[in-house]
Design an enzyme around this catalytic site. Structure first.
Site, PDB file in Angstrom:
ATOM      1  N   GLU A   1      27.665  91.724  22.723  1.00 31.38           N
ATOM      2  CA  GLU A   1      28.369  90.639  23.428  1.00 31.38           C
ATOM      3  C   GLU A   1      29.730  90.349  22.790  1.00 31.38           C
ATOM      4  O   GLU A   1      30.064  89.194  22.511  1.00 31.38           O
ATOM      5  CB  GLU A   1      27.512  89.372  23.525  1.00 31.38           C
ATOM      6  CG  GLU A   1      26.392  89.499  24.549  1.00 31.38           C
ATOM      7  CD  GLU A   1      25.968  88.160  25.145  1.00 31.38           C
ATOM      8  OE1 GLU A   1      26.628  87.708  26.097  1.00 31.38           O
ATOM      9  OE2 GLU A   1      24.984  87.579  24.653  1.00 31.38           O
TER      10      GLU A   1
ATOM     11  N   ASP B   1      20.348  93.823  20.519  1.00 29.09           N
ATOM     12  CA  ASP B   1      19.703  92.714  21.225  1.00 29.09           C
ATOM     13  C   ASP B   1      18.894  93.321  22.352  1.00 29.09           C
ATOM     14  O   ASP B   1      19.453  93.731  23.364  1.00 29.09           O
ATOM     15  CB  ASP B   1      20.781  91.760  21.755  1.00 29.09           C
ATOM     16  CG  ASP B   1      20.191  90.630  22.576  1.00 29.09           C
ATOM     17  OD1 ASP B   1      18.957  90.613  22.784  1.00 29.09           O
ATOM     18  OD2 ASP B   1      20.965  89.770  23.027  1.00 29.09           O
TER      19      ASP B   1
ATOM     20  N   ASN C   1      16.508  91.841  24.115  1.00 30.84           N
ATOM     21  CA  ASN C   1      16.093  90.879  25.132  1.00 30.84           C
ATOM     22  C   ASN C   1      14.632  91.072  25.533  1.00 30.84           C
ATOM     23  O   ASN C   1      14.254  90.903  26.700  1.00 30.84           O
ATOM     24  CB  ASN C   1      17.017  90.926  26.350  1.00 30.84           C
ATOM     25  CG  ASN C   1      18.258  90.052  26.164  1.00 30.84           C
ATOM     26  OD1 ASN C   1      18.167  88.924  25.692  1.00 30.84           O
ATOM     27  ND2 ASN C   1      19.417  90.572  26.526  1.00 30.84           N
TER      28      ASN C   1
ATOM     29  N   ASP D   1      24.393  82.112  19.090  1.00 28.84           N
ATOM     30  CA  ASP D   1      22.996  81.678  19.238  1.00 28.84           C
ATOM     31  C   ASP D   1      22.018  82.701  18.637  1.00 28.84           C
ATOM     32  O   ASP D   1      20.833  82.402  18.518  1.00 28.84           O
ATOM     33  CB  ASP D   1      22.649  81.330  20.693  1.00 28.84           C
ATOM     34  CG  ASP D   1      23.203  82.315  21.710  1.00 28.84           C
ATOM     35  OD1 ASP D   1      23.914  83.259  21.324  1.00 28.84           O
ATOM     36  OD2 ASP D   1      22.927  82.121  22.904  1.00 28.84           O
ATOM     37  N   HIS D   2      22.523  83.874  18.231  1.00 29.86           N
ATOM     38  CA  HIS D   2      21.690  84.882  17.574  1.00 29.86           C
ATOM     39  C   HIS D   2      22.007  84.960  16.075  1.00 29.86           C
ATOM     40  O   HIS D   2      23.153  84.739  15.670  1.00 29.86           O
ATOM     41  CB  HIS D   2      21.956  86.266  18.153  1.00 29.86           C
ATOM     42  CG  HIS D   2      21.581  86.431  19.590  1.00 29.86           C
ATOM     43  ND1 HIS D   2      20.495  87.159  19.998  1.00 29.86           N
ATOM     44  CD2 HIS D   2      22.163  85.960  20.722  1.00 29.86           C
ATOM     45  CE1 HIS D   2      20.421  87.147  21.322  1.00 29.86           C
ATOM     46  NE2 HIS D   2      21.422  86.425  21.790  1.00 29.86           N
TER      47      HIS D   2
END
Length: 259
Positions: free
Chosen positions: A34, A149, A151, A249-250
DNA sequence: ATGGCTGGAGGATCCAGA
């Protein structure tokens, strides 16, 4: 050798935090997700000044991945060969040379939004393509790390409230079957090679004081191949950057390999 | 409070994230 993965939720916002974290946590390779940057906006010069080689693959507004390395990276692949994709989600490269070289794949798996959505259909197609490609990569590069990530929560231990999340995105049987399918290729969830504290998460919602209440998910993972497994000496989630002002947030996940 | 932050795009809100 140390490797890590971190979804930074915008590299332009988080670059100072990434550099500060790297200064405190020496690494050989960091996979970023991201970045949310087109390739012309990637901060290659700032990273080079800090001593990092980099390779990147991004787009406007969403997604975007990169690999930072203390040593040159070769044989770079962007996205999954043969899988037409508008979204910049995968970057792979080789570190080192000879018998000890390591193939590193950094990936930002699709979110999927909701199990009944078109985005979930895309997530399933992407996961199918990924598995086929990773199988080929493993055959060509036995010493391989797949990190990013994902998910996906591998199982209920990775969910702060498994009842509330049952069947929800990140926790569906279909996603977990795909995660297991990657392990079936001869990969290992490095975090679970060690005893870990219960309620270990890599992501906490920005809302609802979720970090303070430790309500999160473990969705960021590092998978290592059979050939590397014996060299894995540690794997942990570093919660410290989640306490920063204006955090991602990670949190990063860190892997140590012995020589 | 039934999606309550955050980032990006664009220039007010809306989309997307997980």
């Amino acid at each position: 050798m140390k490797l890590a993965t971190w979804n930074v939720n915008s590299l332009s916002v988080r670059l100072p935090q990434v550099l500060a974290w790297l200064a405190d946590n020496p690494l050989d390779v960091l996979a970023l997700q991201e970045t949310k940057l087109t390739d012309d906006k990637f901060p290659a010069a700032e990273l080079q000044t800090a001593g990092w080689h980099a390779t990147w693959f991004g787009q406007k507004t969403y997604n975007g991945v990169a690999l930072l390395s203390r040593h040159p990276l070769t044989d770079v692949v962007r996205n999954i060969p043969g899988f037409a994709d508008e979204q910049a989600r995968v970057i792979a490269a080789t570190l080192g040379e000879g018998d000890t070289r390591v193939r590193v794949i950094g990936a930002y798996f699709p979110n999927g939004q909701a199990p009944d959505s078109d985005k979930f259909t895309y997530k399933m197609a992407w996961l199918n393509a990924l598995r086929t490609w990773v199988q080929a990569e493993l055959a060509a590069h036995p010493r391989l790390v797949l990190m990013g990530d994902f998910n996906i929560t591998p199982d209920d231990r990775d969910v702060h409230d498994p009842v509330a999340w049952a069947g929800q995105i990140h926790c569906t049987p279909e996603e977990r079957t795909h995660f297991a399918g990657l392990l079936a290729l001869g990969l290992h969830d490095a975090f679970r090679l060690f005893e870990q504290a219960p309620k270990s998460w890599s992501w906490w919602d920005y809302r609802n004081l979720a970090f303070r209440k430790n309500q999160g998910l473990r969705i960021d993972h590092i998978l290592v191949s059979d050939a590397l497994r014996a060299q894995v000496s540690a794997c942990h989630i570093d919660k410290a950057p989640r306490k920063n002002e204006r955090p991602s947030d990670h949190a990063p996940v860190v892997l140590a390999l012995s020589d």
